[in-house]
Design a protein around this motif. Structure first.
Motif, mmCIF file in Angstrom:
data_model
loop_
_atom_site.group_PDB
_atom_site.id
_atom_site.type_symbol
_atom_site.label_atom_id
_atom_site.label_comp_id
_atom_site.label_asym_id
_atom_site.label_seq_id
_atom_site.Cartn_x
_atom_site.Cartn_y
_atom_site.Cartn_z
ATOM 1 N N GLU A 21 43.587 51.161 41.128
ATOM 2 C CA GLU A 21 42.780 50.834 40.243
ATOM 3 C C GLU A 21 43.084 51.352 39.013
ATOM 4 O O GLU A 21 44.029 52.140 38.520
ATOM 5 N N PRO A 22 43.356 50.414 38.349
ATOM 6 C CA PRO A 22 43.567 50.578 36.447
ATOM 7 C C PRO A 22 42.273 51.895 35.968
ATOM 8 O O PRO A 22 41.030 52.109 36.531
ATOM 9 N N SER A 23 42.294 52.306 35.772
ATOM 10 C CA SER A 23 42.404 53.821 34.724
ATOM 11 C C SER A 23 41.474 53.587 33.403
ATOM 12 O O SER A 23 41.221 52.025 32.923
ATOM 13 N N LEU A 48 42.112 52.549 30.032
ATOM 14 C CA LEU A 48 42.693 51.181 30.030
ATOM 15 C C LEU A 48 41.330 50.245 29.356
ATOM 16 O O LEU A 48 42.015 49.073 27.742
#
Lengths: 165, 88
Positions: free
Chosen positions: B19-21, B24
């Motif tokens: 998953e993107p953090s 971001l």
């Protein structure tokens, strides 16, 4: 674009776009940079509604930024999709981590094949939309997808046998 | 019976992307232009209009006078054309 519209679009696409960038570059920090730059381009007015849908625009932007990353990092030779030598990233050794095997096999694909495969198999986009995103003819997209699958089948035979047991 | 494409698809799906953090999201929102800049030209226009109005009000108290005491108009003023170098 209003704040509300931007929030909605960002919420809808941040994860799929990140996944796409990650699978093209193989790096989460680089994928985040690319997604960031993609949305910066969007709110600076890069999107023209008459040209493509928002989804097509966003995926195409991620694809172009990923290619720029490959160029800047001197990995442009990965772009070529003509050379079809079957690399066997696994050799004869069967890895314990099937996920890692798949990652390595996909990353071993030339970029033109990899982007089509990722868009079709992981993002589940239709072929005609993929053709717009990668700016290629539909026949070329089908050909790249076919070659990518062939290479992956050969590379992942041990893993596939494990799945069917 | 699973076809070769379906079999490959199942294997490919084993590779999951992270998953993107949250970082971001912060970066994207930080880079987004603030809407207040949209009102900057309007604010500048208002400030300019107020400035002009104040100047106008303050300058309206000044009275311009022409002192004509001792002025005598020239009687039968005639125009003489003198060419360059000509003696008068």
């Amino acid at each position: 674009m209003t704040d509300e519209a931007f929030r909605s679009l960002y919420g809808q696409y941040r994860v799929p776009l990140f996944r796409f960038a990650y699978r093209l570059t193989g790096s989460a920090p680089v994928a985040e940079d690319i997604v960031h730059d993609c949305f910066v381009g969007l709110f600076r007015g890069g999107y023209k509604a008459e040209r493509a849908s928002q989804r097509t625009y966003l995926y195409a932007a991620i694809r172009n930024l990923s290619r720029k990353h490959h160029r800047d990092s001197g990995r442009e030779d990965e772009l070529c999709d003509v050379v079809d030598q079957v690399q066997d990233p696994l050799g004869t050794v069967v890895s314990q981590e099937t996920s890692e095997e798949v990652r390595r096999a996909v990353e071993a694909l030339p970029l033109l094949q990899r982007e089509v495969l990722v868009l079709f198999e992981y993002e589940e986009l239709p072929l005609d939309e993929i053709a717009k995103i990668v700016d290629a003819e539909l026949a070329a997209v089908k050909s790249r997808l076919h070659r990518a699958r062939e290479r992956l089948r050969k590379a992942l035979i041990p893993a596939m046998k494990g799945m069917t047991k | 019976m699973i076809g070769p494409d379906e079999e490959l698809r199942r294997v490919l799906k084993l590779w999951e992307a992270p998953e993107p953090s949250a970082k971001l999201d912060e970066r994207v929102w930080h880079s987004k232009p603030r809407r207040r800049w949209k009102w900057l030209p309007v604010a500048a226009g208002v400030i300019l209009a107020v400035g002009i109005a104040r100047f106008w009000n303050s300058s309206s108290g000044i009275e311009t006078r022409i002192e004509a005491t001792g002025f005598t108009p020239i009687a039968n003023g005639a125009i003489t054309v003198v060419k360059t170098g000509e003696k008068q």
